[in-house]
Write a protein that holds these residues in place. Sequence first.
Motif, PDB file in Angstrom:
ATOM      1  N   MET A  73      27.901   9.316   2.337  1.00 44.53           N
ATOM      2  CA  MET A  73      27.458   9.914   3.587  1.00 44.53           C
ATOM      3  C   MET A  73      27.366  11.439   3.448  1.00 44.53           C
ATOM      4  O   MET A  73      27.950  12.028   2.532  1.00 44.53           O
ATOM      5  N   LYS A  74      26.677  12.039   4.380  1.00 45.37           N
ATOM      6  CA  LYS A  74      26.498  13.486   4.384  1.00 45.37           C
ATOM      7  C   LYS A  74      27.284  14.038   5.568  1.00 45.37           C
ATOM      8  O   LYS A  74      27.036  13.656   6.719  1.00 45.37           O
ATOM      9  N   ALA A  75      28.238  14.911   5.275  1.00 47.07           N
ATOM     10  CA  ALA A  75      29.173  15.296   6.335  1.00 47.07           C
ATOM     11  C   ALA A  75      29.717  16.702   6.122  1.00 47.07           C
ATOM     12  O   ALA A  75      29.667  17.264   5.017  1.00 47.07           O
ATOM     13  N   LEU A  76      30.261  17.226   7.223  1.00 54.02           N
ATOM     14  CA  LEU A  76      30.938  18.517   7.217  1.00 54.02           C
ATOM     15  C   LEU A  76      32.248  18.337   7.957  1.00 54.02           C
ATOM     16  O   LEU A  76      32.298  17.649   8.991  1.00 54.02           O
ATOM     17  N   CYS A  77      33.332  18.921   7.450  1.00 53.82           N
ATOM     18  CA  CYS A  77      34.585  18.858   8.201  1.00 53.82           C
ATOM     19  C   CYS A  77      35.306  20.195   8.135  1.00 53.82           C
ATOM     20  O   CYS A  77      35.137  20.974   7.187  1.00 53.82           O
ATOM     21  N   ILE A  78      36.104  20.434   9.179  1.00 54.29           N
ATOM     22  CA  ILE A  78      36.822  21.700   9.314  1.00 54.29           C
ATOM     23  C   ILE A  78      38.243  21.428   9.769  1.00 54.29           C
ATOM     24  O   ILE A  78      38.463  20.716  10.754  1.00 54.29           O
ATOM     25  N   ASP A  79      39.200  21.996   9.052  1.00 55.31           N
ATOM     26  CA  ASP A  79      40.595  22.015   9.495  1.00 55.31           C
ATOM     27  C   ASP A  79      40.918  23.447   9.891  1.00 55.31           C
ATOM     28  O   ASP A  79      41.145  24.305   9.043  1.00 55.31           O
ATOM     29  N   GLY A  80      40.929  23.689  11.208  1.00 60.32           N
ATOM     30  CA  GLY A  80      41.266  25.006  11.715  1.00 60.32           C
ATOM     31  C   GLY A  80      42.590  25.007  12.458  1.00 60.32           C
ATOM     32  O   GLY A  80      42.838  25.875  13.293  1.00 60.32           O
ATOM     33  N   ALA A  81      43.442  24.038  12.143  1.00 56.60           N
ATOM     34  CA  ALA A  81      44.689  23.870  12.891  1.00 56.60           C
ATOM     35  C   ALA A  81      45.728  24.950  12.586  1.00 56.60           C
ATOM     36  O   ALA A  81      46.632  25.175  13.380  1.00 56.60           O
ATOM     37  N   ILE A  82      45.597  25.576  11.430  1.00 54.29           N
ATOM     38  CA  ILE A  82      46.535  26.650  11.071  1.00 54.29           C
ATOM     39  C   ILE A  82      45.732  27.869  10.636  1.00 54.29           C
ATOM     40  O   ILE A  82      44.495  27.821  10.588  1.00 54.29           O
TER      41      ILE A  82
ATOM     42  N   MET B 177      42.139  28.318   7.213  1.00 52.76           N
ATOM     43  CA  MET B 177      41.064  27.403   7.597  1.00 52.76           C
ATOM     44  C   MET B 177      40.423  26.782   6.360  1.00 52.76           C
ATOM     45  O   MET B 177      40.105  27.475   5.390  1.00 52.76           O
ATOM     46  N   THR B 178      40.242  25.454   6.393  1.00 54.84           N
ATOM     47  CA  THR B 178      39.614  24.727   5.289  1.00 54.84           C
ATOM     48  C   THR B 178      38.319  24.100   5.775  1.00 54.84           C
ATOM     49  O   THR B 178      38.294  23.427   6.810  1.00 54.84           O
ATOM     50  N   ILE B 179      37.260  24.319   5.030  1.00 57.00           N
ATOM     51  CA  ILE B 179      35.937  23.784   5.373  1.00 57.00           C
ATOM     52  C   ILE B 179      35.398  23.050   4.157  1.00 57.00           C
ATOM     53  O   ILE B 179      35.484  23.538   3.024  1.00 57.00           O
ATOM     54  N   ALA B 180      34.847  21.862   4.378  1.00 62.43           N
ATOM     55  CA  ALA B 180      34.297  21.085   3.265  1.00 62.43           C
ATOM     56  C   ALA B 180      32.982  20.438   3.682  1.00 62.43           C
ATOM     57  O   ALA B 180      32.818  20.006   4.824  1.00 62.43           O
TER      58      ALA B 180
ATOM     59  N   VAL C 236      36.096  24.939   0.644  1.00 63.46           N
ATOM     60  CA  VAL C 236      36.420  26.361   0.608  1.00 63.46           C
ATOM     61  C   VAL C 236      37.565  26.617   1.585  1.00 63.46           C
ATOM     62  O   VAL C 236      37.605  26.034   2.664  1.00 63.46           O
ATOM     63  N   ILE C 237      38.512  27.460   1.176  1.00 60.08           N
ATOM     64  CA  ILE C 237      39.678  27.775   1.995  1.00 60.08           C
ATOM     65  C   ILE C 237      39.684  29.270   2.313  1.00 60.08           C
ATOM     66  O   ILE C 237      39.561  30.099   1.407  1.00 60.08           O
ATOM     67  N   TYR C 238      39.825  29.571   3.600  1.00 59.21           N
ATOM     68  CA  TYR C 238      39.884  30.964   4.056  1.00 59.21           C
ATOM     69  C   TYR C 238      41.265  31.217   4.633  1.00 59.21           C
ATOM     70  O   TYR C 238      41.580  30.756   5.727  1.00 59.21           O
TER      71      TYR C 238
ATOM     72  N   PRO D 298      56.200  17.129  -0.717  1.00 57.54           N
ATOM     73  CA  PRO D 298      55.162  17.450  -1.706  1.00 57.54           C
ATOM     74  C   PRO D 298      55.257  18.914  -2.121  1.00 57.54           C
ATOM     75  O   PRO D 298      55.445  19.806  -1.281  1.00 57.54           O
ATOM     76  N   ALA D 299      55.133  19.176  -3.407  1.00 63.19           N
ATOM     77  CA  ALA D 299      55.251  20.550  -3.900  1.00 63.19           C
ATOM     78  C   ALA D 299      54.109  21.421  -3.409  1.00 63.19           C
ATOM     79  O   ALA D 299      54.291  22.610  -3.141  1.00 63.19           O
ATOM     80  N   THR D 300      52.921  20.831  -3.293  1.00 60.36           N
ATOM     81  CA  THR D 300      51.757  21.581  -2.824  1.00 60.36           C
ATOM     82  C   THR D 300      51.152  20.882  -1.613  1.00 60.36           C
ATOM     83  O   THR D 300      51.291  19.662  -1.446  1.00 60.36           O
ATOM     84  N   ALA D 301      50.484  21.653  -0.781  1.00 56.96           N
ATOM     85  CA  ALA D 301      49.829  21.083   0.404  1.00 56.96           C
ATOM     86  C   ALA D 301      48.610  20.275  -0.023  1.00 56.96           C
ATOM     87  O   ALA D 301      47.880  20.665  -0.946  1.00 56.96           O
ATOM     88  N   ASN D 302      48.390  19.150   0.644  1.00 59.20           N
ATOM     89  CA  ASN D 302      47.215  18.351   0.325  1.00 59.20           C
ATOM     90  C   ASN D 302      45.953  19.027   0.856  1.00 59.20           C
ATOM     91  O   ASN D 302      45.991  19.833   1.777  1.00 59.20           O
ATOM     92  N   ILE D 303      44.804  18.689   0.257  1.00 60.76           N
ATOM     93  CA  ILE D 303      43.525  19.194   0.749  1.00 60.76           C
ATOM     94  C   ILE D 303      43.173  18.371   1.987  1.00 60.76           C
ATOM     95  O   ILE D 303      42.746  17.222   1.891  1.00 60.76           O
ATOM     96  N   THR D 304      43.387  18.954   3.141  1.00 58.83           N
ATOM     97  CA  THR D 304      43.305  18.198   4.397  1.00 58.83           C
ATOM     98  C   THR D 304      41.915  17.660   4.689  1.00 58.83           C
ATOM     99  O   THR D 304      41.772  16.644   5.367  1.00 58.83           O
ATOM    100  N   THR D 305      40.883  18.329   4.185  1.00 64.05           N
ATOM    101  CA  THR D 305      39.531  17.866   4.483  1.00 64.05           C
ATOM    102  C   THR D 305      39.244  16.493   3.871  1.00 64.05           C
ATOM    103  O   THR D 305      38.422  15.740   4.395  1.00 64.05           O
TER     104      THR D 305
END
Length: 224
Positions: free
Chosen positions: A1-10, A13-16, A26-28, A178-185
Amino acid sequence: MKALCIDGAISRMTIAAKNDDKIFTVIYDIGMKQSESIVPAIDYALEKVGLKASELDYTAIAIGPGSFTGLRLSISAVKAIELAYNVPVYGIPTLNMYAYEFEGFDIPVLTAIDANKDRFYSSLSEGTKVLMEAGDWETEHIIKTVKKQKKIIICGPDRFKLKELIEAENKKINIFVPATANITTESLFALAEKDIENKKPGLKDIDGPVYLRASEAEIKLSEK
């Protein structure tokens, strides 16, 4: 599928963007400057996977709880795409997004977002069983809730802080972090596509972020 997602909860910000099996993330980590960067970041992510916004099958966002500013920005961005191109928006509860990666583990999963004032946005689940509803909980309540558990996984951006607070009161519990945060997107894509497969509708025009806590302005207004 073709999609865009954004995690702006903290503040990070993560955008994929996803074009079938091609995904660019990409993470900002720029705090209050998110508003200046979200639209160029969306365009950049889409360009990297060879997509235009008009070609998207869906968009997905972390719907809350979390940062008031980040949640408002992300929902405004995807609703603009929906309005322009009739692309459905799927809102995924933030705590579900963090817990998703660990659902297959036979261990209760505790989520943690620091809500300040000795509180956390948190939930506790084991598989499909809800042991503590998602809420704006006092730390003391969370510690009491996990007291009978022999072991738990704590995930989310503030997992280490909550781990220390629980261990200070309960030396017997085994806590896995977890030692590292997961890629939420990645979780956003997966959960949105589950909703699509189950024919769940996207967000309505009137739907907005799920804060779980009143804003400072709302609290002051209610006190008058």
